[in-house]
Design a protein around this motif. Structure first.
Motif, PDB file in Angstrom:
ATOM      1  N   ALA A  88       0.844  -1.199   0.000  1.00 50.00           N
ATOM      2  CA  ALA A  88       0.000   0.000   0.000  1.00 50.00           C
ATOM      3  C   ALA A  88       0.876   1.245   0.000  1.00 50.00           C
ATOM      4  O   ALA A  88       1.711   1.414   0.899  1.00 50.00           O
ATOM      5  N   ARG A 116     -12.067   5.807   6.002  1.00 54.78           N
ATOM      6  CA  ARG A 116     -11.713   4.400   5.747  1.00 54.78           C
ATOM      7  C   ARG A 116     -10.794   3.869   6.843  1.00 54.78           C
ATOM      8  O   ARG A 116     -10.872   2.693   7.228  1.00 54.78           O
ATOM      9  N   MET A 159      -4.773  -7.789   1.859  1.00 56.06           N
ATOM     10  CA  MET A 159      -5.889  -7.316   1.041  1.00 56.06           C
ATOM     11  C   MET A 159      -6.702  -6.270   1.781  1.00 56.06           C
ATOM     12  O   MET A 159      -7.137  -5.261   1.194  1.00 56.06           O
ATOM     13  N   LEU A 160      -6.912  -6.473   3.089  1.00 56.62           N
ATOM     14  CA  LEU A 160      -7.667  -5.511   3.884  1.00 56.62           C
ATOM     15  C   LEU A 160      -6.930  -4.175   3.977  1.00 56.62           C
ATOM     16  O   LEU A 160      -7.540  -3.107   3.835  1.00 56.62           O
ATOM     17  N   ASP A 162      -4.613  -3.011   1.834  1.00 54.29           N
ATOM     18  CA  ASP A 162      -4.552  -2.377   0.516  1.00 54.29           C
ATOM     19  C   ASP A 162      -5.885  -1.755   0.107  1.00 54.29           C
ATOM     20  O   ASP A 162      -5.914  -0.755  -0.609  1.00 54.29           O
ATOM     21  N   SER A 163      -6.996  -2.353   0.561  1.00 56.42           N
ATOM     22  CA  SER A 163      -8.305  -1.846   0.141  1.00 56.42           C
ATOM     23  C   SER A 163      -8.775  -0.660   0.968  1.00 56.42           C
ATOM     24  O   SER A 163      -9.476   0.216   0.452  1.00 56.42           O
ATOM     25  N   LEU A 164      -8.405  -0.598   2.256  1.00 57.97           N
ATOM     26  CA  LEU A 164      -8.920   0.459   3.130  1.00 57.97           C
ATOM     27  C   LEU A 164      -7.892   1.545   3.463  1.00 57.97           C
ATOM     28  O   LEU A 164      -8.273   2.707   3.654  1.00 57.97           O
ATOM     29  N   ASN A 168      -7.153   5.806  -2.843  1.00 61.76           N
ATOM     30  CA  ASN A 168      -7.876   5.196  -3.955  1.00 61.76           C
ATOM     31  C   ASN A 168      -7.306   5.648  -5.293  1.00 61.76           C
ATOM     32  O   ASN A 168      -6.529   6.594  -5.383  1.00 61.76           O
TER      33      ASN A 168
END
Length: 395
Positions: A88, A116, A159-160, A162-164, A168
């Motif tokens: 990230a 987020r 994954m958590l 990188d997504s939150l 973006n």
């Protein structure tokens, strides 16, 4: 002996129970205390801030809580990079559009990453309970499957994160466009300064000298009409005529540097061939252009391609010590490809502030790619990818 040497030369596979796995185990066990701390901070301060939002203190307290969640998110990104190999990227700092405390409060309340991060702090408590319990149980009774389960839990947490906790795609794109806009503005300002300098030091100076010579010739003719005066005036007029031709040539060279007429009228093939003909490389420059039809790229992309090749050939003439060079231009689906090669001494790099770095910024301003391969001793190859947009598509 050969077998032993062969075995020693083989790369060693990482151990299932190596340092990486134990680092991930430690990270998963720490998720619970870190999750509890983040959950308590987030829930308490955001709840109080929302409850007091009708008062003067509510919104600043809520903004302070979101800023704190952002800081906790930065800590979690660091932990995930060190133990889990997360990728990230770091987000840009909080952008404050208005000055003062009110501007900071508005920026914090409208910060998507802050919200987020708050959600991540809440979810981390649940995930911390799961990861702590599963890891602890496997440490006690599940040794054979511990490495695989830890690996999968680490993948889920990456994954958590990188997504939150990562900025973006839209924010990254806006930041990239802002940098490209700055590069374009700097390039345009540098071009204007160059044009002003060339006009001031070249054509303008010659035109001033021309006016003075013609004034002196006029005085000679009006003062007397003797053969000597006429001859002197004729010499002055002849010198002035030579200055006019030099000034015109400098103006033509300057206009060619801004945007050559041959590029507008006949396209890249003819324009690059003209540039190659003026290149001083002893063995000459071979140009091959294949755009796959009568379509031409957008004028902005075409101009960047022309000036990139022109600057690269100028660098080859001045610095590479090459005997020959080649220029290949072709279309690959939606990309315009350029490849400029020479057999010079090599060692070219895109160091900050250098000419190649400036070309890379100009190419990057239109979402292009600029790659330099120049080992010491040569040869040198510069590959450029530019987006292909036909003129008809934008007309």
């Amino acid at each position: 002996m050969d077998t032993a040497e062969h075995r020693s030369a083989e790369p060693r596979r990482p151990s299932l129970y190596g340092a990486q796995m134990w680092g991930q185990v430690q990270h998963l066990l720490l998720n619970l205390p870190v999750g509890i701390a983040g959950f308590v901070f987030t829930v308490v301060i955001l709840s109080v801030g929302l409850a007091l939002s009708v008062t003067v203190l509510g919104l600043p307290l809520l903004a302070l809580g979101l800023a704190g969640c952002r800081r906790l998110g930065a800590l979690e990104r660091t932990r995930a990079r060190m133990a889990l190999g997360a990728t990230a990227p770091e987000p840009a700092p909080l952008v404050q559009r208005r000055a003062g405390v009110s501007g900071w409060v508005i920026a914090a309340l409208t910060d998507g990453l802050g919200w987020r991060s708050a959600l991540f702090n809440v979810l981390l408590l649940v995930w911390g309970l799961i990861s702590f319990t599963v890891t602890l149980v496997l440490l006690v009774v599940g040794w054979p499957v511990l490495p695989w389960v830890v690996r999968w839990m680490s993948l889920l947490e990456r994954m958590l994160v990188d997504s939150l906790l990562a900025p973006n795609a839209l924010v990254l794109r806006v930041h990239e466009l802002e940098e490209d806009r700055g590069a374009v503005v700097d390039t345009a300002a540098a071009d204007l300064r160059r044009i002003e300098r060339d006009l001031h030091d070249g054509a303008q100076a010659r035109l001033v000298a021309l006016a003075m010579d013609l004034g002196l010739a006029k005085e000679k003719l009006t003062e007397t009409d003797t053969p000597e005066a006429v001859a002197t005036a004729a010499k002055m007029v002849g010198a002035a005529h030579g200055e006019v031709k030099l000034a015109l040539q400098e103006l033509r060279d300057l206009a060619r540097g801004i945007h050559p007429a041959v590029l507008t009228d006949r396209g890249l093939d003819a324009a690059l061939s003209a540039v190659a003909a003026r290149c001083t490389v002893p063995g000459g420059v071979k140009v091959h252009v294949d755009l796959g039809g009568a379509e031409r790229p957008d004028s902005a992309v075409e101009g960047i391609a022309y000036f990139t090749v022109s600057e690269l050939l100028t660098n080859i003439s001045k610095h590479a010590g090459a005997n020959a060079a080649t220029v290949d231009v072709w279309r690959a689906e939606d990309r315009l490809m350029l490849l400029v090669q020479d057999d010079g001494r090599g060692g070219a790099t895109t160091r900050p502030g250098g000419g190649l770095a400036g070309l890379a910024e100009r190419v990057g301003a239109v979402d292009g790619v600029f790659l330099v391969e120049s080992p010491a001793g040569g040869p040198t190859g510069v590959t450029v990818e530019l987006p292909w947009r036909t003129r008809a598509a934008r007309s």
